[in-house]
Design a protein around this motif. Structure first.
Motif, short mmCIF file in Angstrom:
data_model
loop_
_atom_site.label_atom_id
_atom_site.label_comp_id
_atom_site.label_asym_id
_atom_site.label_seq_id
_atom_site.Cartn_x
_atom_site.Cartn_y
_atom_site.Cartn_z
N VAL A 12 70.60 -14.85 -71.44
CA VAL A 12 70.45 -16.09 -71.86
C VAL A 12 69.55 -15.95 -73.24
O VAL A 12 68.49 -15.61 -73.12
CB VAL A 12 69.59 -16.88 -70.96
CG1 VAL A 12 69.16 -18.40 -71.34
CG2 VAL A 12 70.44 -17.03 -69.56
N GLY A 13 69.79 -16.88 -74.34
CA GLY A 13 69.15 -16.77 -75.67
C GLY A 13 69.34 -15.82 -76.58
O GLY A 13 68.76 -15.69 -77.45
N TRP A 14 70.50 -14.93 -76.23
CA TRP A 14 70.61 -13.85 -76.95
C TRP A 14 71.45 -14.16 -78.29
O TRP A 14 72.45 -15.02 -77.94
CB TRP A 14 71.17 -12.66 -76.15
CG TRP A 14 71.81 -11.45 -77.02
CD1 TRP A 14 72.85 -11.28 -77.83
CD2 TRP A 14 71.12 -10.33 -77.45
NE1 TRP A 14 72.77 -10.19 -78.18
CE2 TRP A 14 71.91 -9.51 -78.09
CE3 TRP A 14 69.77 -9.91 -77.04
CZ2 TRP A 14 71.23 -8.22 -78.47
CZ3 TRP A 14 69.47 -8.76 -77.34
CH2 TRP A 14 70.12 -8.09 -78.03
N ARG A 15 71.20 -13.82 -79.34
CA ARG A 15 71.96 -14.09 -80.48
C ARG A 15 72.33 -12.68 -81.13
O ARG A 15 71.66 -12.22 -81.76
CB ARG A 15 71.36 -15.05 -81.71
CG ARG A 15 72.42 -15.34 -82.49
CD ARG A 15 71.84 -16.33 -83.72
NE ARG A 15 71.93 -15.93 -85.06
CZ ARG A 15 71.50 -16.19 -85.88
NH1 ARG A 15 70.28 -16.86 -85.97
NH2 ARG A 15 71.81 -15.55 -87.16
N VAL B 219 66.32 -11.99 -79.58
CA VAL B 219 66.03 -12.48 -78.46
C VAL B 219 65.21 -13.79 -78.37
O VAL B 219 64.20 -13.99 -79.21
CB VAL B 219 64.96 -11.50 -77.95
CG1 VAL B 219 64.51 -11.77 -76.32
CG2 VAL B 219 65.69 -9.96 -77.77
N ASP B 220 65.43 -14.66 -77.54
CA ASP B 220 64.78 -15.89 -77.42
C ASP B 220 63.44 -15.77 -76.74
O ASP B 220 63.44 -15.59 -75.36
CB ASP B 220 65.83 -16.95 -76.65
CG ASP B 220 65.07 -18.36 -76.72
OD1 ASP B 220 63.89 -18.60 -77.08
OD2 ASP B 220 65.54 -19.15 -76.31
N VAL C 230 65.63 -11.10 -69.68
CA VAL C 230 65.63 -10.05 -70.80
C VAL C 230 65.49 -8.51 -70.56
O VAL C 230 66.34 -7.74 -70.78
CB VAL C 230 64.90 -10.42 -72.11
CG1 VAL C 230 65.04 -9.56 -73.10
CG2 VAL C 230 65.36 -11.97 -72.55
N TRP D 18 55.34 -10.76 -72.52
CA TRP D 18 56.32 -9.99 -73.39
C TRP D 18 55.83 -8.39 -73.28
O TRP D 18 56.59 -7.51 -73.83
CB TRP D 18 56.93 -10.55 -74.48
CG TRP D 18 57.78 -11.78 -74.46
CD1 TRP D 18 57.43 -13.13 -74.11
CD2 TRP D 18 59.25 -11.65 -74.01
NE1 TRP D 18 58.52 -13.79 -74.08
CE2 TRP D 18 59.62 -12.85 -73.94
CE3 TRP D 18 60.13 -10.70 -74.19
CZ2 TRP D 18 60.91 -13.35 -73.57
CZ3 TRP D 18 61.43 -10.97 -73.93
CH2 TRP D 18 61.83 -12.50 -73.50
N THR E 282 68.11 -5.72 -71.82
CA THR E 282 67.81 -5.08 -73.00
C THR E 282 67.26 -3.51 -72.79
O THR E 282 66.71 -3.27 -71.74
CB THR E 282 66.66 -5.60 -73.74
OG1 THR E 282 65.67 -5.78 -73.07
CG2 THR E 282 67.22 -7.14 -74.26
N ASP F 33 61.59 -17.88 -75.78
CA ASP F 33 61.28 -19.00 -74.83
C ASP F 33 62.06 -18.59 -73.32
O ASP F 33 62.05 -19.33 -72.52
CB ASP F 33 61.79 -20.34 -75.25
CG ASP F 33 60.78 -20.69 -76.33
OD1 ASP F 33 59.48 -20.58 -76.24
OD2 ASP F 33 61.17 -21.48 -77.12
N ALA F 34 63.03 -17.61 -73.35
CA ALA F 34 63.73 -17.27 -72.18
C ALA F 34 62.78 -16.57 -71.18
O ALA F 34 61.83 -16.02 -71.84
CB ALA F 34 64.74 -16.33 -72.51
#
Length: 192
Positions: A92-95, A110-111, A119, A57, A123, A113-114
């Motif tokens: 994927v994994g976004w809230r 942001v997840d 991402v 990351w 982003t 684990d994605a």
């Protein structure tokens, strides 16, 4: 009667706040309901780079590329926030937490684990926090009633700006009325 803060609100520590864990902090509310509230401290960067603890990351995070101390709860865990341009579909994994009314950009969780490459393609910015701040159902309302926090709307620049040290002053300075005046108030009025 005070209102419950919503995701996208900032809690800015007032001079009445006595908890040293939150002295002069700015907290972004990430989640809030009748069971309580959860947020991350925006103005406590650490000297540790994200790449040191989450190597995949590291290249994706906004400058400064350091881990931020999100709060005193679960400081051994990480939580990430990101921002999407208005026209981009969430990865994927976004809230989604909230949409910045001034820019239309979407701020969300942001997840971690994605896959980072998924991402990265969506982003515009990512920030990682160690730990979080949490309040029980009535606790945050009691603190607001006591005047421990000022509740103001967040901007994308508040969350992802490069100068975390000056954030509290910038946020208060742009507020109307008496909130901007708080900046002139000494930390210890007895020294005035």
């Amino acid at each position: 009667m005070v209102s419950r803060p919503r995701p996208g609100d900032l809690l800015v520590a007032s001079p009445a706040l006595t908890d040293p864990s939150f002295d002069r902090t700015v907290v972004l509310v990430v989640d809030s309901d009748d069971d309580g509230a959860l947020g991350v401290v925006l103005n406590r960067p650490t000297p540790v780079t994200v790449g040191e603890v989450l190597p995949d990351w590291g290249p994706l995070v906004s400058q400064p590329d350091v881990l931020h101390q999100g709060g005193p709860v679960s400081s051994d865990s990480a939580l990430a926030l990101g921002v999407l341009p208005a026209e981009v579909d969430p990865p994927v994994g976004w809230r989604t937490m909230y949409v910045d009314p001034g820019t239309g950009r979407c701020v969300g969780l942001v997840d971690l684990d994605a896959p980072p490459e998924v991402v990265a393609g969506a982003t515009a910015a990512v920030r990682v926090f160690a730990g979080y701040a949490g309040w029980g159902g009535q606790q945050i309302l009691d603190e607001l009633e006591e005047g421990a926090w000022y509740v103001v709307p967040a901007t994308v620049e508040d969350v992802f700006g490069a100068d975390a040290d000056g954030l509290r002053e910038r946020v208060l300075r742009r507020q109307p009325g008496m909130l901007a005046w708080v900046l002139t108030k000494p930390v210890d009025p007895e020294l005035n």
